[in-house]
Design an enzyme around this catalytic site. Structure first.
Site, PDB file in Angstrom:
ATOM      1  CG  ASP A   1      16.963   1.938 -11.811  1.00 20.39           C
ATOM      2  OD1 ASP A   1      17.458   3.144 -11.841  1.00 20.39           O
ATOM      3  OD2 ASP A   1      17.315   1.092 -12.790  1.00 20.39           O
ATOM      4  CG  ASN A   2      19.248   6.489  -7.913  1.00 22.86           C
ATOM      5  OD1 ASN A   2      19.338   5.752  -7.023  1.00 22.86           O
ATOM      6  ND2 ASN A   2      20.032   7.408  -8.329  1.00 22.86           N
TER       7      ASN A   2
ATOM      8  CG  ASP B   1      -2.101   0.889   1.039  1.00 26.33           C
ATOM      9  OD1 ASP B   1      -2.041   1.611   0.127  1.00 26.33           O
ATOM     10  OD2 ASP B   1      -3.001   0.800   1.770  1.00 26.33           O
ATOM     11  CG  ASP B   2       0.580   5.263   0.139  1.00 25.95           C
ATOM     12  OD1 ASP B   2       0.231   5.418  -1.216  1.00 25.95           O
ATOM     13  OD2 ASP B   2       0.385   5.805   1.073  1.00 25.95           O
TER      14      ASP B   2
ATOM     15  CB  CYS C   1      -5.504   3.112  -1.587  1.00 27.71           C
ATOM     16  SG  CYS C   1      -6.162   4.114  -0.399  1.00 27.71           S
TER      17      CYS C   1
END
Ligand SMILES: *[C@@H]1O[C@H](CO)[C@@H](O)[C@H](O)[C@H]1NC(C)=O
Ligand SMILES: *[C@@H]1O[C@H](CO)[C@@H](O)[C@H](O)[C@H]1NC(C)=O
Ligand SMILES: *[C@@H]1O[C@H](CO)[C@@H](O)[C@H](O)[C@H]1NC(C)=O
Length: 597
Positions: free
Chosen positions: A327-328, A34-35, A70
């Site tokens: 990806d950083n 979640d999140d 959500c």
């Protein structure tokens, strides 16, 4: 013995033999955090998730949520539908939440229901949906589960006071026990049930980590709630002690970014920056418990010898705000933001996606998919069907489609329409209120209605990634994600300065031509249903599949003349009358008549 009786017995024996010889359908485990943002997908933060899943499966960096909040995103997962089709657009009534989900008649028509009808035993533990409470969990039961043990409000996000409703029964509150560890234990229990049964099984595991912490005695109205730094288990409390958010090009910039209320955000103070770093560490510590849980689940499947016939999906319904691309690391604090989601930036749209399972290729892929497609893919694996037209495309997790794409892109149309998607675009939509979390978060934001198109394609042999958004305020955003992955320069800021929904012609011919294509694609997507969501270019131009196809100069006049995506103003909720015009199939391109001499 009577001949007919003998024959009947023989047939029965044969039937039993062939039933036991038939390969069992694969099991499906869905881990839904979640999140979480994809920036946290680092071996340093998630060692078990890497060694148990990522190293053995497929990761997709271009995986998107259809709504950056959500409750709506979970409904998209449960229904394989875009939010404009399910119209659950917020966490609470009248726009969303569990009672609205019930009122719309969706109970009994969800992913687990369809899996159950396809012969699956179905289990679920963790968070299911917002506004699913201790008051309504018995009177409004969840559907589709053999057994479920679900977190309900007001205990859902209280890490140390989780309250669960088992099989739609009354709530049991576990004071002083850590939510994620309980979800782990319940998941492992269901795994025993699944492994012991004769049917294939589906197990949904939805820990709350790394969502922010909402104490159960917080005010009841969602807009009155302060969301705090996630609470860690003591065994994780000292992890990542010096971790800081990356001070990237979009971090707390000297000049404001974005549009609408984002442009009015004040610069973060040093105290706020330090708070965001603490928030970040809290999220990583909350994830550490999730990571252990992932390891335990995969280990149990391995010990049972079940890994060869089990798909394990790991994703997140939406992600928290602020981040690097790809990806950083990740960052709250980008664009001067407090922790939160609900915006049109990459950091809000992009969520982690990993799958491991039989025949799944290893490595990373560059196709664009989202939560809606994941639901469709799970149904396909199970041989299940929705009982309405869903919007999902079958994800190419085995590598067949990509190989064919490389061979001949036009081939796509020839085969199964479910596959027939170049998987190069994603749609994200938003209505109702923008949310900022943490103690410095502002009031919940109006003027937060927009639609975003994310497109990755090869145009004239150049990799092209664009993010285009249209806002209810009449502002537009366009980011060249190859040149500006952190979205620091809105290429349409000058156009916005000319007034709401300013004419594309003001941009000059070449830019106007590109923008007209993007706007037309968004026009189609914003009300798409089923195949049109999977193949939106085909709705415009019968022969086009890609941005490059559509860019041909012969279509310039056609695109220039199409109506633009616009809003009559900023309303709360999805109101069709505020969002006219809607795409009309009669507007599709018609080739000019060739007159024979
Ligand atoms: C979506 O639901 C809201 C109520 O939450 C309603 O006012 C609106 O008309 C619905 N929109 C559409 C397009 O059905
Ligand atoms: C919302 O946007 C409108 C323009 O559509 C503007 O007039 C209004 O001031 C904005 N409201 C807020 C609270 O920013
Ligand atoms: C693609 O498939 C659709 C639906 O089957 C069909 O109507 C259309 O003509 C096809 N397009 C091409 C270029 O073959």
């Amino acid at each position: 013995m009577h001949h007919t009786l003998m024959l009947a017995l023989l047939l029965l024996t044969l039937a039993a033999a062939s039933a036991s010889a038939a390969p069992k359908k694969p099991n499906i485990v869905l881990i839904l955090t979640d999140d979480q943002d994809s920036g946290t997908l680092h071996r340093r933060f998630l060692p078990h998730t890497f060694s148990a899943l990522i190293d053995h499966g497929l990761s997709l960096p271009n995986f998107f949520t259809p709504v950056s909040l959500c409750c709506p995103a979970r409904v998209s997962l449960l229904r394989a539908q875009h939010a404009h089709n399910h119209n659950v657009t917020f966490v609470s009534a009248p726009w969303g939440g569990w009672d609205v989900f019930n009122a719309r008649g969706y109970v009994g028509h969800t992913l687990p229901d369809f899996l159950q009808r396809a012969g699956y035993a179905t289990f679920y533990t963790g968070k299911y949906m917002n506004a699913h409470t201790e008051e309504n969990c018995e009177s409004m039961p969840v559907s589709g589960f053999t057994s479920s043990d679900i977190l309900v409000d007001p205990y859902t996000y209280d890490y140390w006071n989780p309250g669960f409703s088992r099989d739609n029964g009354p709530v049991t509150v576990h004071r002083g026990e850590y939510s994620t560890d309980l979800v782990r234990d319940k998941a492992l229990g269901y795994l025993e049930d699944g492994l012991a049964g004769n049917e294939p099984f589906f197990l949904g595991i939805a820990p709350i980590g790394p969502h922010s912490w909402i104490p159960h005695d917080s005010p009841h109205s969602p807009t009155g709630v302060v969301m705090h730094v996630p609470a860690a288990h003591p065994r994780h409390a000292n992890l990542f002690g010096t971790e800081q958010l990356p001070r990237s090009a979009s971090w707390n910039p000297a000049k404001p970014h974005g549009v609408s209320w984002v442009r009015t955000l004040p610069r973060l103070t040093a105290t706020q920056e330090a708070y965001l770093d603490e928030f970040h560490r809290g999220r990583l510590r909350a994830l550490a418990a999730v990571d252990e849980m992932v390891g335990a689940v995969v280990q149990r499947l391995e010990r049972a010898g079940a890994l060869d016939n089990t798909y394990i999906f790991y994703t997140c319904a939406f992600r928290d705000g602020g981040a690097e691309t790809a990806d950083n690391g990740y960052a709250m604090g980008t664009h001067r933001r407090q922790p939160g989601k609900t915006l049109a930036f990459e950091e809000d749209m992009r969520v982690p996606f990993v799958v491991r399972g039989p025949g799944v290729r290893k490595g990373t892929g560059d196709a664009s998919y989202g939560i809606v497609d994941l639901a469709r893919t799970i149904m396909d694996i199970a041989g299940a069907q929705a009982d309405y037209v869903d919007d999902g495309a079958r994800m190419d997790i085995h590598g067949h489609h990509e190989a064919r794409d490389a061979k001949d892109a036009s081939d796509d149309n020839a085969s199964d329409a479910r596959h027939a998607r170049h998987a190069r675009h994603a749609l994200a939509e938003y209505w109702v209120l923008g949310v900022e979390e943490g103690i410095y978060g502002g009031p919940w934001r109006t003027n937060n209605t927009y639609r975003t198109l994310r497109i990755s394609d090869t145009v004239h042999s150049r990799k092209t990634s664009l993010s285009y958004a249209v806002w209810c305020t009449g502002e537009r955003e366009l980011y060249d994600l190859e040149a500006d992955p952190l979205q620091t320069a809105n290429l349409l800021a000058g156009l916005n300065a000319r007034g709401p929904f300013a004419d594309f012609a003001l941009l000059g011919a070449e830019s106007a031509a590109l923008l007209a294509r993007l706007d037309a694609l968004l026009l189609v997507l914003k009300t798409c249903v089923g195949d049109t969501c999977r193949r939106p270019w085909s709705a415009l131009l019968p022969r086009a599949q890609t941005l490059q196809d559509a860019l041909a100069a012969q279509y310039d006049a056609y695109f220039a003349a199409l109506p633009r995506v616009r809003y009559a103003g900023c309303a709360l909720g999805y109101r069709a009358e505020m969002e006219q015009p809607e795409w009309d199939g009669a507007w599709a391109y018609v080739p000019p008549l060739v007159v024979q001499p």
